[in-house]
Design a protein around this motif. Structure first.
Motif, mmCIF file in Angstrom:
data_model
loop_
_atom_site.group_PDB
_atom_site.id
_atom_site.type_symbol
_atom_site.label_atom_id
_atom_site.label_comp_id
_atom_site.label_asym_id
_atom_site.label_seq_id
_atom_site.Cartn_x
_atom_site.Cartn_y
_atom_site.Cartn_z
ATOM 1 N N ASP A 164 -1.958 2.457 -3.438
ATOM 2 C CA ASP A 164 -1.649 2.293 -4.864
ATOM 3 C C ASP A 164 -2.334 1.088 -5.486
ATOM 4 O O ASP A 164 -2.574 1.048 -6.692
ATOM 5 C CB ASP A 164 -0.130 2.178 -5.051
ATOM 6 C CG ASP A 164 0.589 3.476 -4.731
ATOM 7 O OD1 ASP A 164 -0.075 4.529 -4.758
ATOM 8 O OD2 ASP A 164 1.799 3.433 -4.426
ATOM 9 N N GLN A 165 -2.634 0.084 -4.670
ATOM 10 C CA GLN A 165 -3.247 -1.135 -5.190
ATOM 11 C C GLN A 165 -4.770 -1.114 -5.097
ATOM 12 O O GLN A 165 -5.447 -2.035 -5.555
ATOM 13 C CB GLN A 165 -2.723 -2.363 -4.432
ATOM 14 C CG GLN A 165 -1.250 -2.685 -4.687
ATOM 15 C CD GLN A 165 -0.314 -1.757 -3.948
ATOM 16 O OE1 GLN A 165 -0.566 -1.419 -2.790
ATOM 17 N NE2 GLN A 165 0.746 -1.331 -4.614
ATOM 18 N N ALA A 166 -5.340 -0.071 -4.504
ATOM 19 C CA ALA A 166 -6.784 -0.017 -4.280
ATOM 20 C C ALA A 166 -7.537 0.152 -5.589
ATOM 21 O O ALA A 166 -7.060 0.789 -6.536
ATOM 22 C CB ALA A 166 -7.126 1.121 -3.333
ATOM 23 N N ALA A 167 -8.723 -0.453 -5.644
ATOM 24 C CA ALA A 167 -9.587 -0.367 -6.823
ATOM 25 C C ALA A 167 -10.798 0.502 -6.515
ATOM 26 O O ALA A 167 -11.298 0.517 -5.387
ATOM 27 C CB ALA A 167 -10.042 -1.760 -7.236
ATOM 28 N N GLN A 168 -11.279 1.215 -7.512
ATOM 29 C CA GLN A 168 -12.496 1.997 -7.335
ATOM 30 C C GLN A 168 -13.668 1.033 -7.129
ATOM 31 O O GLN A 168 -13.830 0.078 -7.892
ATOM 32 C CB GLN A 168 -12.745 2.888 -8.549
ATOM 33 C CG GLN A 168 -13.928 3.808 -8.372
ATOM 34 C CD GLN A 168 -14.158 4.724 -9.563
ATOM 35 O OE1 GLN A 168 -15.279 5.134 -9.806
ATOM 36 N NE2 GLN A 168 -13.105 5.040 -10.309
ATOM 37 N N TYR A 169 -14.482 1.277 -6.125
ATOM 38 C CA TYR A 169 -15.540 0.311 -5.777
ATOM 39 C C TYR A 169 -16.531 0.106 -6.917
ATOM 40 O O TYR A 169 -17.124 -0.960 -7.062
ATOM 41 C CB TYR A 169 -16.259 0.749 -4.501
ATOM 42 C CG TYR A 169 -17.346 1.774 -4.700
ATOM 43 C CD1 TYR A 169 -18.686 1.396 -4.782
ATOM 44 C CD2 TYR A 169 -17.039 3.131 -4.818
ATOM 45 C CE1 TYR A 169 -19.683 2.332 -4.962
ATOM 46 C CE2 TYR A 169 -18.026 4.068 -5.006
ATOM 47 C CZ TYR A 169 -19.345 3.674 -5.072
ATOM 48 O OH TYR A 169 -20.335 4.608 -5.266
ATOM 49 N N LEU A 170 -16.717 1.115 -7.769
ATOM 50 C CA LEU A 170 -17.664 1.004 -8.881
ATOM 51 C C LEU A 170 -17.206 -0.008 -9.929
ATOM 52 O O LEU A 170 -18.012 -0.478 -10.729
ATOM 53 C CB LEU A 170 -17.861 2.374 -9.539
ATOM 54 C CG LEU A 170 -18.584 3.418 -8.682
ATOM 55 C CD1 LEU A 170 -18.478 4.798 -9.321
ATOM 56 C CD2 LEU A 170 -20.045 3.029 -8.481
ATOM 57 N N ASP A 171 -15.922 -0.330 -9.924
ATOM 58 C CA ASP A 171 -15.388 -1.288 -10.896
ATOM 59 C C ASP A 171 -15.470 -2.729 -10.412
ATOM 60 O O ASP A 171 -15.081 -3.652 -11.127
ATOM 61 C CB ASP A 171 -13.917 -0.950 -11.206
ATOM 62 C CG ASP A 171 -13.766 0.396 -11.892
ATOM 63 O OD1 ASP A 171 -14.727 0.838 -12.554
ATOM 64 O OD2 ASP A 171 -12.696 1.030 -11.735
ATOM 65 N N ILE A 172 -15.960 -2.934 -9.197
ATOM 66 C CA ILE A 172 -15.989 -4.265 -8.596
ATOM 67 C C ILE A 172 -17.338 -4.947 -8.830
ATOM 68 O O ILE A 172 -18.394 -4.355 -8.589
ATOM 69 C CB ILE A 172 -15.709 -4.184 -7.080
ATOM 70 C CG1 ILE A 172 -14.333 -3.580 -6.819
ATOM 71 C CG2 ILE A 172 -15.823 -5.566 -6.438
ATOM 72 C CD1 ILE A 172 -13.184 -4.390 -7.378
ATOM 73 N N GLU A 173 -17.293 -6.161 -9.308
ATOM 74 C CA GLU A 173 -18.499 -6.995 -9.427
ATOM 75 C C GLU A 173 -18.471 -7.979 -8.266
ATOM 76 O O GLU A 173 -17.901 -9.066 -8.361
ATOM 77 C CB GLU A 173 -18.532 -7.723 -10.769
ATOM 78 C CG GLU A 173 -18.792 -6.824 -11.965
ATOM 79 C CD GLU A 173 -20.196 -6.228 -11.950
ATOM 80 O OE1 GLU A 173 -21.103 -6.861 -11.363
ATOM 81 O OE2 GLU A 173 -20.380 -5.141 -12.514
ATOM 82 N N ALA A 174 -19.049 -7.592 -7.178
ATOM 83 C CA ALA A 174 -18.995 -8.428 -5.971
ATOM 84 C C ALA A 174 -19.981 -9.589 -6.084
ATOM 85 O O ALA A 174 -21.055 -9.448 -6.665
ATOM 86 C CB ALA A 174 -19.315 -7.597 -4.738
ATOM 87 N N PRO A 175 -19.634 -10.739 -5.524
ATOM 88 C CA PRO A 175 -20.558 -11.879 -5.500
ATOM 89 C C PRO A 175 -21.673 -11.663 -4.483
ATOM 90 O O PRO A 175 -21.743 -10.618 -3.818
ATOM 91 C CB PRO A 175 -19.663 -13.049 -5.110
ATOM 92 C CG PRO A 175 -18.588 -12.425 -4.277
ATOM 93 C CD PRO A 175 -18.341 -11.072 -4.877
ATOM 94 N N ALA A 176 -22.526 -12.652 -4.333
ATOM 95 C CA ALA A 176 -23.671 -12.534 -3.424
ATOM 96 C C ALA A 176 -23.256 -12.497 -1.963
ATOM 97 O O ALA A 176 -24.001 -12.009 -1.117
ATOM 98 C CB ALA A 176 -24.639 -13.688 -3.658
ATOM 99 N N SER A 177 -22.077 -13.002 -1.675
ATOM 100 C CA SER A 177 -21.603 -13.015 -0.286
ATOM 101 C C SER A 177 -20.141 -12.601 -0.240
ATOM 102 O O SER A 177 -19.320 -13.094 -1.013
ATOM 103 C CB SER A 177 -21.774 -14.409 0.328
ATOM 104 O OG SER A 177 -21.288 -14.442 1.651
ATOM 105 N N PHE A 178 -19.831 -11.700 0.680
ATOM 106 C CA PHE A 178 -18.455 -11.212 0.829
ATOM 107 C C PHE A 178 -18.319 -10.552 2.193
ATOM 108 O O PHE A 178 -19.298 -10.375 2.932
ATOM 109 C CB PHE A 178 -18.113 -10.205 -0.277
ATOM 110 C CG PHE A 178 -19.053 -9.019 -0.342
ATOM 111 C CD1 PHE A 178 -18.852 -7.897 0.453
ATOM 112 C CD2 PHE A 178 -20.148 -9.031 -1.197
ATOM 113 C CE1 PHE A 178 -19.724 -6.820 0.409
ATOM 114 C CE2 PHE A 178 -21.025 -7.955 -1.252
ATOM 115 C CZ PHE A 178 -20.808 -6.843 -0.451
#
Length: 256
Positions: free
Chosen positions: A193-207
């Motif tokens: 229920d808490q999961a986010a669609q990956y396309l909505d994520i702005e990931a940083p340069a390192s994760f």
């Protein structure tokens, strides 16, 4: 050049045991099967103790002087020590790297890392390591329960990408905490229920990106630590995606 034809030879029995983690640890060696892996290892300056080669393969490679030792083996021996159905007939006995006192020391954390939590299938692992290599990741961490890095089928499935990035075996809980302590988010990969669609994520340069077991997903302990869990929207009727396919989508989708 020494020639070995018998499966009862003491060396052949030792080489066969390199298919097990215990055998690799006892002998301090692991087996690379096929010219592609052997050549990639040479390029990466991996320490190779001995090249094992059949008469047929020997005839195609007139200059093998860059290998410290050569042993000619029969086709029967090649089939016996290989983890594949139809081996090429060339193997390298590579020196097993000594375990680091601290596997999390001196890592490149300027780029993303893929974390494998209890992943069991060598083919999936190989595909994910190759994809991490292609996506520009810094490395892949093999967590508790994940198949050993130097297991022959895993080595073969990685197809040389193991020499292009950092691979470590470690407790993923410690690695997640290290990444987060440096301000680098860690993403899980479980639909809830808490999961986010990956396309909505702005990931940083390192994760960090954690992929879980093929059947059971991520461990509850790691799920509790992740900064955010991600899902891939499925437009068709398939219930789920193969873990390696999902990892590929997420790696290229997040690291843009």
């Amino acid at each position: 050049m020494e020639k070995i034809n018998s499966l009862q030879n003491v060396h052949v029995k030792a080489w066969k045991k390199l298919q097990t983690k215990k055998g690799r640890k006892q002998q301090g060696l692991y087996l690379l099967d096929g010219w592609h892996l052997v050549n990639e290892a040479v390029k990466a300056k991996v320490s190779i103790k001995t090249l094992l080669i059949t008469e047929k393969q020997l005839a195609t490679e007139p200059d093998l002087t860059h290998f410290p030792a050569l042993i000619e083996i029969s086709e029967e021996v090649a089939s016996h020590i290989s983890a594949t159905v139809t081996p090429q007939g060339v193997f390298a006995l590579a020196v097993l790297p000594k375990p680091k006192t601290d596997p999390l020391a001196n890592l490149d954390l300027s780029r993303p890392w893929l974390l494998l939590d209890n992943v069991q299938d060598p083919g999936n692992i190989g595909t994910m390591v190759r994809t991490a290599d292609a996506a520009g990741f810094a490395g892949v961490a093999f967590g508790t329960g994940t198949v050993d890095i130097h297991q022959p089928k895993v080595e073969r499935a990685m197809q040389g990408s193991q020499f292009h990035l950092q691979l470590i075996s470690t407790d993923l809980t410690d690695f997640v905490k290290l990444l987060q302590a440096q301000g680098k988010p860690v993403y899980g990969s479980e639909l809830n229920d808490q999961a986010a669609q990956y396309l909505d994520i702005e990931a940083p340069a390192s994760f960090g990106l954690v992929m879980g077991n093929e059947g059971n997903g991520m461990s509850a302990e790691l799920l509790a630590l992740t900064d955010k869990n991600l899902y891939i929207p499925i437009k068709g009727r398939a219930e789920s995606l193969n873990v390696a396919i999902a990892a590929g989508i997420l790696m290229f989708g997040l690291y843009r």
